[in-house]
Design a protein around this motif. Sequence first.
Motif, short mmCIF file in Angstrom:
data_model
loop_
_atom_site.label_atom_id
_atom_site.label_comp_id
_atom_site.label_asym_id
_atom_site.label_seq_id
_atom_site.Cartn_x
_atom_site.Cartn_y
_atom_site.Cartn_z
N GLY A 10 62.81 29.77 -4.88
CA GLY A 10 63.11 31.02 -5.57
C GLY A 10 61.97 32.00 -5.37
O GLY A 10 61.09 31.79 -4.53
N ASP A 11 61.99 33.09 -6.14
CA ASP A 11 60.89 34.05 -6.06
C ASP A 11 59.57 33.33 -6.30
O ASP A 11 59.46 32.54 -7.25
CB ASP A 11 61.05 35.14 -7.14
N SER B 293 63.18 32.44 0.32
CA SER B 293 62.03 32.21 -0.56
C SER B 293 60.75 31.95 0.24
O SER B 293 59.67 32.43 -0.12
CB SER B 293 62.31 31.03 -1.49
N GLN C 106 59.27 35.10 1.40
CA GLN C 106 58.67 35.82 0.26
C GLN C 106 57.28 35.28 -0.05
O GLN C 106 56.39 36.04 -0.43
CB GLN C 106 59.56 35.68 -0.98
#
Length: 487
Positions: free
Chosen positions: A15-16, A55, A58
Amino acid sequence: MTTPARTRVAPSPTGDPHVGTAYMALFDKAWARKTGGRFVLRIEDTDRNRLVEGSEQQIYDSLAWLGLDADESPELGGPYAPYKQSERLDTYRPFVDKLIEDGHAYYCWCSGERLAQMRKEQQESKQSNTGYDRLCLGMTREERAKLPGFSETPVVRMLVPDDVTLSFHDLIRGEVKAPRPDDQVILKADGFPTYHLAVVVDDHLMGITTVVRGEEWISSTPKHLLLYRWLGWDAPDFAHMPLLRNTDKSKISKRKNPAARLMWFREQGYLPEALRNFLQLLAYPPAEGEQEVSSFDEFVEGFDWGKISTVGPIFDVKKLDWLNGVYIRSLPTHELADRIVSYALESGQWSSVPEGGRETVLAATPLISERLVTLAEALPKLQFLFDSDYDLSINPASVAKLKDNAGEVLAVAETTLKDLGEWTTGAIHQALNVALVEGMELKPKFAFAPIRVAITGEQVSPPLFESMEILGKDSSLARIARLAQEL
């Protein structure tokens, strides 16, 4: 002389990225830099059910944005590649086989349902020694298959001895005692290692000398030290950082606090150097009289594990707001203007730079920098400079607060400014001052309020006369005439 340290941050792409990843990376990189060592980024992606597309990228982007990019990583490569656990699967199995062969690990065929029932019974009986009950220990597959709760595909568990050492030395906390571990699964039924095995194998094979991680991993350290000992390896140093906490002292989480998402800070328009400084302060509160604003290089120069507070730091965004303002005001005007434009494009405030947009932002940046907290606030404060004269949104509440003579004031201002030859801040101010403050005997706030609303659409705005100079004579007069007509 200190031996060059090899440190690593090892997030999972689920995820983030969490702000805790940056928090650990900051101290990893600082210690590596302080000792002349290397900082490694490893991607721990063995939990295939929780992977989130995008992700991983990121993680790379957000750490690079913060200036915490690694010396070795899946992107950069390095002498210990590959740096993604999913690409290292062949690495782990031989060590699992060795642990089984040496009697330090065993197969477990218990089904998920059987384990859930076992845990339920342990909770109901309130027994103190919770954890796996070792039903499968010493059994062959055939023997275990005759009993209930059998699963075709086994996992592999550590066999934790009764005399397992529970205390260890921590760089931040000194001597630490952890709770007794149970027989941890080290190889899952799908053939992927669990975190506990993979992290030990990878840290050893990548030469990691200092493991920086959150205090929630203290309870896992005895398991990891056992694996190092069984495999005949020297253990690294451990530094367990205090957990970041919300203002109510609860653990910061992405579910409850948007600021737990590392990308959130970029989206909100914080400067990376301000966020980095903020993270330094969280675990490294300055002593009384010490400077709160400090660069990464200064942080590295004074780095000392003993200065880190073990009390969970409060994640107070108000402090970050203050720091961000300090950093914004320290930027040269041209650099701040560039960052405002870059943020506008990245955030979607602008789809593209309007004609003359960069020049207008550069000219107007000094008008707003003193009161700017984040980059996100900049363009909304300057939007009136980009609206056409007849599309400018005039706030009805601001109009309603004007005095009854506002129409007359605007008429006099229009007449005065039409004849003005030199369109500069000083000339505009002087001409309006003579005509309105002296000529109509008005207080400045009543004299200039109608003009401010006409020019910007609001009662509160960046400095008026400077804004009129940037806007130009024709637009300024058109806006004054428009509001006069409406009144």
